[in-house]
Design an enzyme around this catalytic site. Structure first.
Site, short mmCIF file in Angstrom:
data_model
loop_
_atom_site.label_atom_id
_atom_site.label_comp_id
_atom_site.label_asym_id
_atom_site.label_seq_id
_atom_site.Cartn_x
_atom_site.Cartn_y
_atom_site.Cartn_z
CE LYS A 1 -11.98 41.61 54.22
NZ LYS A 1 -11.53 42.20 52.96
CG ASP B 1 -13.00 39.48 51.17
OD1 ASP B 1 -12.20 40.28 50.67
OD2 ASP B 1 -12.62 38.37 51.60
P1 NDP Z 1 -14.58 35.35 45.24
O1 NDP Z 1 -15.26 34.55 46.29
O2 NDP Z 1 -15.39 36.05 44.24
O3 NDP Z 1 -13.51 34.45 44.47
C1 NDP Z 1 -12.47 33.79 45.13
C2 NDP Z 1 -11.80 32.88 44.12
O4 NDP Z 1 -10.64 32.28 44.73
C3 NDP Z 1 -12.67 31.74 43.67
O5 NDP Z 1 -12.31 31.36 42.37
C4 NDP Z 1 -12.34 30.65 44.69
O6 NDP Z 1 -12.60 29.34 44.20
C5 NDP Z 1 -10.85 30.87 44.87
N1 NDP Z 1 -10.42 30.48 46.24
C6 NDP Z 1 -10.94 30.91 47.41
N2 NDP Z 1 -10.32 30.33 48.44
C7 NDP Z 1 -9.39 29.53 47.90
C8 NDP Z 1 -8.42 28.65 48.44
N3 NDP Z 1 -8.29 28.51 49.76
N4 NDP Z 1 -7.62 27.98 47.57
C9 NDP Z 1 -7.74 28.14 46.24
N5 NDP Z 1 -8.66 28.96 45.67
C10 NDP Z 1 -9.46 29.63 46.49
O7 NDP Z 1 -13.64 36.38 46.06
P2 NDP Z 1 -12.99 37.72 45.53
O8 NDP Z 1 -12.60 37.56 44.11
O9 NDP Z 1 -13.86 38.84 45.94
O10 NDP Z 1 -11.67 37.82 46.46
C11 NDP Z 1 -10.42 37.21 46.10
C12 NDP Z 1 -9.30 37.86 46.91
O11 NDP Z 1 -9.29 39.28 46.63
C13 NDP Z 1 -9.42 37.75 48.42
O12 NDP Z 1 -8.13 37.70 48.99
C14 NDP Z 1 -10.08 39.06 48.81
O13 NDP Z 1 -9.84 39.40 50.16
C15 NDP Z 1 -9.38 40.00 47.87
N6 NDP Z 1 -10.07 41.27 47.62
C16 NDP Z 1 -11.36 41.31 47.15
C17 NDP Z 1 -11.95 42.52 46.88
C18 NDP Z 1 -13.29 42.63 46.25
O14 NDP Z 1 -13.66 43.74 45.86
N7 NDP Z 1 -14.04 41.54 46.07
C19 NDP Z 1 -11.26 43.80 47.18
C20 NDP Z 1 -9.89 43.64 47.59
C21 NDP Z 1 -9.35 42.42 47.83
P3 NDP Z 1 -14.10 28.71 44.28
O15 NDP Z 1 -14.82 29.29 43.08
O16 NDP Z 1 -13.83 27.27 44.18
O17 NDP Z 1 -14.68 29.15 45.58
#
Ligand code: NDP
Length: 448
Positions: free
Chosen positions: A127, A167
């Site tokens: 990662k 991510d």
């Molecule tokens: P994105 O950046 O696309 O979206 C993240 C979302 O979560 C956004 O809506 C963001 O809000 C919100 N967010 C982020 N940090 C916080 C926080 N501290 N408190 C509240 N809300 C928060 O990321 P992903 O959708 O890609 O990833 C989301 C999760 O899924 C992570 O844990 C990631 O590691 C996991 N994941 C992702 C994969 C992928 O293929 N993308 C694969 C497997 C796991 P805002 O819009 O305000 O930033």
């Protein structure tokens, strides 16, 4: 921990990395899962398998220097943790978020080893990321940051070494800037190193949707096989509105669920008539605006500032898809009181250990992230396969492979839970099923 060997390994982690709470949490959960089988495997202690497994192969930390739109020099810190390559080259996403630090990077990389081990595909765990905050940055600043980041990282990665993907804060736009810069430096169109690419230059159909779709395919297996029901007519609450949350919502709706709430890092929206996903996509993907705009544009919807209260909304299926440790004991109690029949971890480790314990005591099956969200990395590996074959598969073909992989992961985790005498405990089952395979590969490769 009851087993002395497991406790010894955990103590070594605490001593070596005293300031790494997220790493302690994931390793604790993993070691706890082995209580029921460690005595049957004396070869692990004889060969130092667990001692080697909890220590990363390599950690790379570097400075990222870039220039903002005002002409000011900015400095961020970049990371890549290459944790374990027993079953394949390191693979795992890149995260750009101010909360990124070494503990978060190590925890995410450790999760990737076990997640990738479940996919049946030949990928190890890694990662990376940076404490860079993409919020409020211009297009030019995002591009210059990505170029600066990969200018250091490129020398440490490659399709046979380490393949990064997206991510939090890193989607196909950022992958594109990194790919372009890497091509410029190396003079090679090395498509199979970075995944999550745009379709026009080697991306895979379904990769964008894969993590969210996979989460629902997995949840569907849990609903059918453990809860003896289905998504049909279920009320679903999903946190986040990024890549994972959006496509999780899409598939939940396709399977008959009604998604009533979603969030971003500022607050959440509740729509009793069911979230209109085209509006969410328009706001978050096209306009890159805040989720509160949804309530301004959709009659009957309500916006609440702050994320914690989202779990006051009763639901049948709870799928936290934002970030680590967003569901603690307080939130878990609300989810239980709201009548949830199952909880699926969409984000990586969104539930604290105590929250998971509460769900289990209440008889609510918890699908751990390393199993439930493995569809993203699986499809990344399918993207690498297509790149190496110099072929592209159809949407239906990739989606079918993804669906089969998620079914296979559920079966492997469930069967392992039965084998260790805890039927339906998918947290233990996922750890055991994956580790047995990786430990075997490590044993075959000697003391390295
Ligand atoms: P994105 O950046 O696309 O979206 C993240 C979302 O979560 C956004 O809506 C963001 O809000 C919100 N967010 C982020 N940090 C916080 C926080 N501290 N408190 C509240 N809300 C928060 O990321 P992903 O959708 O890609 O990833 C989301 C999760 O899924 C992570 O844990 C990631 O590691 C996991 N994941 C992702 C994969 C992928 O293929 N993308 C694969 C497997 C796991 P805002 O819009 O305000 O930033």
């Amino acid at each position: 921990m009851k087993n002395a060997y497991l406790q010894k390994v955990y103590n070594e982690v605490l001593e070596r990395d005293p300031d790494a709470p997220e790493l302690h949490q994931t390793i604790r959960e993993f070691l706890d899962s082995l209580e029921g089988i460690v005595d049957k495997h004396p070869e692990w202690e004889e060969n130092g398998i667990l001692e080697r497994f909890v220590e990363p192969d390599r950690v790379i930390i570097f400075r990222v220097t870039w220039v903002d739109d005002a002409g000011q020099v900015q400095v961020n810190r970049g990371y890549r943790v290459q944790y374990n390559s027993a079953i394949g080259p390191y693979k795992g996403g890149i995260r750009f978020h101010p909360s990124v630090n070494l503990s978060v990077m190590k925890f995410l990389a450790f999760e990737m080893i076990l997640k990738n081990g479940l996919t049946t595909l030949p990928i190890g765990g890694g990662k990376g990321g940076s404490d860079f905050d993409p919020h409020g940055k211009s297009e030019g600043e995002i591009m210059r940051f990505c170029q600066a980041f990969i200018t250091e990282l490129y020398r440490h990665i490659g399709q046979f070494t380490d393949g990064p993907a997206g991510d939090i804060g890193v989607g196909s736009r950022e992958i594109g800037y990194m790919f372009g810069q890497m091509k410029r430096i190396t003079n090679q169109f090395d498509a199979a190193t970075l995944t999550g690419k745009h379709l026009s230059y080697g991306g895979s159909l379904v990769r964008t949707e894969a993590t969210g779709y996979g989460i629902c395919y997995f949840t569907d297996e849990v609903l059918r096989n453990i809860c003896h029901t289905s998504f049909e007519g279920k009320t679903v609450v999903i946190t986040g509105s990024g890549n994972v949350a959006t496509y999780c919502a899409e598939k939940a709706m396709q399977l008959g669920g009604k998604v009533v709430a979603m969030s971003d890092s500022n607050g959440y929206v509740y729509d009793p008539d069911g979230i209109k996903l085209d509006v969410i996509k328009d706001i978050k993907q096209k306009r890159r605006a805040r989720i509160k705009v949804y309530a301004d544009e959709v009659p009957g919807a309500k916006y609440t500032e702050g994320c914690r209260k989202i779990w006051d909304i009763p639901c049948d299926v709870a799928i936290p898809c934002a970030t680590q440790n967003e569901v603690d004991v307080e939130e878990a109690k609300k989810i239980i009181a709201g009548g949830a029949v199952c909880v699926t971890e969409g984000a990586n480790m969104p539930c604290t250990l105590e929250a998971v314990e509460l769900f289990q005591k209440a008889g609510i099956p918890v699908s751990p992230a390393k199993a439930a969200n493995a569809g993203g990395v699986s499809t990344s590996a399918l993207e690498m396969s297509q790149n190496s074959l110099r072929l592209s598969w159809t949407f239906e073909e990739v989606d079918q492979r993804l669906h089969n992989i998620m079914r296979g992961i559920f079966k492997a985790a469930y069967d392992a839970s039965v084998e260790v005498g805890q039927p339906g405990n998918l947290v233990v089952g996922a750890n055991v099923a994956s580790f047995l395979k990786i430990a075997d590969a490590m044993l075959h490769q000697g003391i390295v």
